[in-house]
Design an enzyme around this catalytic site. Sequence first.
Site, PDB file in Angstrom:
ATOM      1  CG  HIS A 207      37.914  43.610  -0.696  1.00 23.73           C
ATOM      2  ND1 HIS A 207      38.100  42.837  -1.231  1.00 23.73           N
ATOM      3  CD2 HIS A 207      36.901  44.357  -1.228  1.00 23.73           C
ATOM      4  CE1 HIS A 207      38.130  42.492  -2.035  1.00 23.73           C
ATOM      5  NE2 HIS A 207      37.071  43.369  -2.618  1.00 23.73           N
ATOM      6  NE  ARG A 350      34.897  37.880  -5.309  1.00 23.88           N
ATOM      7  CZ  ARG A 350      34.717  39.230  -5.308  1.00 23.88           C
ATOM      8  NH1 ARG A 350      34.566  40.663  -5.504  1.00 23.88           N
ATOM      9  NH2 ARG A 350      35.654  39.552  -3.725  1.00 23.88           N
ATOM     10  CB  CYS A 518      27.129  42.055  -6.727  1.00 26.83           C
ATOM     11  SG  CYS A 518      28.839  41.616  -7.078  1.00 26.83           S
TER      12      CYS A 518
HETATM   13  C1  PEP Z   1      33.134  45.043  -7.449  1.00 25.03           C
HETATM   14  O1  PEP Z   1      34.596  45.064  -7.984  1.00 25.03           O
HETATM   15  O2  PEP Z   1      32.417  45.646  -7.200  1.00 25.03           O
HETATM   16  C2  PEP Z   1      33.147  43.423  -6.109  1.00 25.03           C
HETATM   17  C3  PEP Z   1      31.611  43.270  -6.119  1.00 25.03           C
HETATM   18  O3  PEP Z   1      33.856  42.920  -6.102  1.00 25.03           O
HETATM   19  P1  PEP Z   1      35.088  43.541  -5.225  1.00 25.03           P
HETATM   20  O4  PEP Z   1      34.424  45.036  -3.947  1.00 25.03           O
HETATM   21  O5  PEP Z   1      34.999  42.163  -3.704  1.00 25.03           O
HETATM   22  O6  PEP Z   1      36.220  43.766  -5.581  1.00 25.03           O
HETATM   23 MG    MG Z   2      36.067  43.319  -8.041  1.00 20.18          MG
END
Ligand code: PEP
Ligand code: MG
Length: 603
Positions: A207, A350, A518
């Site tokens: 992240h 989310r 995504c």
């Molecule tokens: C994923 O897991 O691909 C996602 C979009 O969520 P995050 O990166 O926030 O876990």
């Molecule tokens: Mg995720």
Amino acid sequence: MTTTSIGQNSTEPSERGEIRLKAKAVSRGIAIGRVVCLFGSDRQFYRVQLAAKDIEPEVRRFKAAVRLSSKQLKKLANSEGPKHSLAGHEIFETHRLILEDASFVSKIEATIRERKTNAEWAVKVVTDEYVAKFKEIEDEHFRDRFVDLEDVAQRITNALGGGQRTKVRLDSDAVIVAKELRPSTMVEIYDGDPVALITEHGGWTSHTFILAREVNIPAVTGLKKILRRLDTGDQVIVDGYAGQVILHPNEETLREYRAAVTRVKLPTSPQLIEHSGPPRTLDSREIIIRANADLPTVYRRSRPLGVKGIGLFRSEFLFNRFGGFPTEAQQFDAYKRLAAAVGSDGVKIRTFDIGSGQLVERNDDRERNPALGLRAVRLSLAYPKQLRVQLRAILRAAHDSTVDIVIPMVSSVSEIRDVRKILNSERERLTSSGIACGDPGVGAMIEVPAAVLSADDIFREVDFACLGTNDLIQYLLAVDRDNETVANWYRTLHPAVLRAIKMVISASERSKKPVIVCGEMAGSPFYVPVLLGLGVTDLSMNVNSIGPVRAVISGIALEEARALAEEVLELSSPAEIEASVKNTVESKWAHLYSPDFLDARRF
Ligand code: PEP
Ligand code: MG
């Protein structure tokens, strides 16, 4: 994080010899700056030089943290239940005694005053001194007690973070260097606008680096023991294209890089602006592109690129920004602003995807496997009061706006049903109190292998789904997405990953309900042809990826993408698939890629 920062602003070359270190580029761009070393794990900090007037308030802040820590330890020592054995009681009592040891605490106070430094730094300096002395003790039993001391220091540092926070101020050329950079720290420091990030650990999909790419901060990772190699104030060049760090650069290198200093710029050529609205493949198939954005300003930057709303708002951004669960009013305000920015194209919010390690009140119950622990929807259901607050804020924001809910880390329909139950009861409460609310759609993240295998059931319960490839790859391949040492096993083009995506697309087609991809895969111009070939028609990505991805979509025919997907679905190893995609990209579509993407060859 605390107020004023330390560091010199000089851009003179160093007297010391230049050192070049190979790193892994995780956010593109080049920066020249001065190192600011970051320490700590749960709560990260750097050394701050205090002005005279700030010293006594800092001592008071420290004393408050000691009082809070002592209260926590008393509570822990006296708690009952299976987890709190006699040994547990003794450990917490020992920790309390360390905390009440006047010499330890007063030494930290003296360090704050004498060295005019922030409390976090003083705790670290004094603890390091004590630990060094402990390690010299011959008696093994006593020698090992340094672990308790480190635990206590960690507790005080965490408690220092629990109080009021002040805005971070970094010098304008700060290059943050850390073992690992937590997303919460990243959210704290990026207001300070660092010019680059260097870390020992972290993956492309962590992240922190997703955020770095969103706000155009160059970043590199994978540099072992980097904090031992440099000091705060050292001059450094970060090359987020080549994946290189240059310590103590000489005059010639500086000259060369000063000319190249650039941050990744959004393509804003008239050609792209003219093509606003969803892109189409050469054979006229429309592909929806949405933004993964945390701030309305970031989204607005992407609007000229024909983006259709926010496909993923990671609400934990607010958790990090507010240093804990934001209130209903804070959330409502944030959601309304996002909704205003996206208009009828909509925003998909989310619910909090945080782990129990981020909750101050659970810091004593460390999980061995946080990625498999009380995370995301599991945590929301374990703290229903907070979930209710969030759902109320979303329901209210959805009034007169296009706002949807996405549930993270769903592993079966049960979690969706549980969230829906709470959502309905909050809607009834709001309506019966005369408070206007909207009717948000409900979607599920498909990012756990069990959800892939239950995709038909899940589609029956939701209005749409979001395919989170970052976690899907992590869980499918059993590879920690944030662990640089296993990065070679994190293979986006693994046959199992492609088959899983295909399964979800087929379930979406059967249900006639949309699925938005995504994860970071959706924002990679290399992977997008494969995704299109697998049947993906809706992508949500970092705003800086939109230009390059649009260029690829508009330059290939769906027919070609399908042929590529068919070919790679027959292959059995990640290396074969990577080679096949690379070969097709280079032989057919090289003109659609910018040179830095082709050079980096991110497979
Ligand atoms: C994923 O897991 O691909 C996602 C979009 O969520 P995050 O990166 O926030 O876990
Ligand atoms: Mg995720």
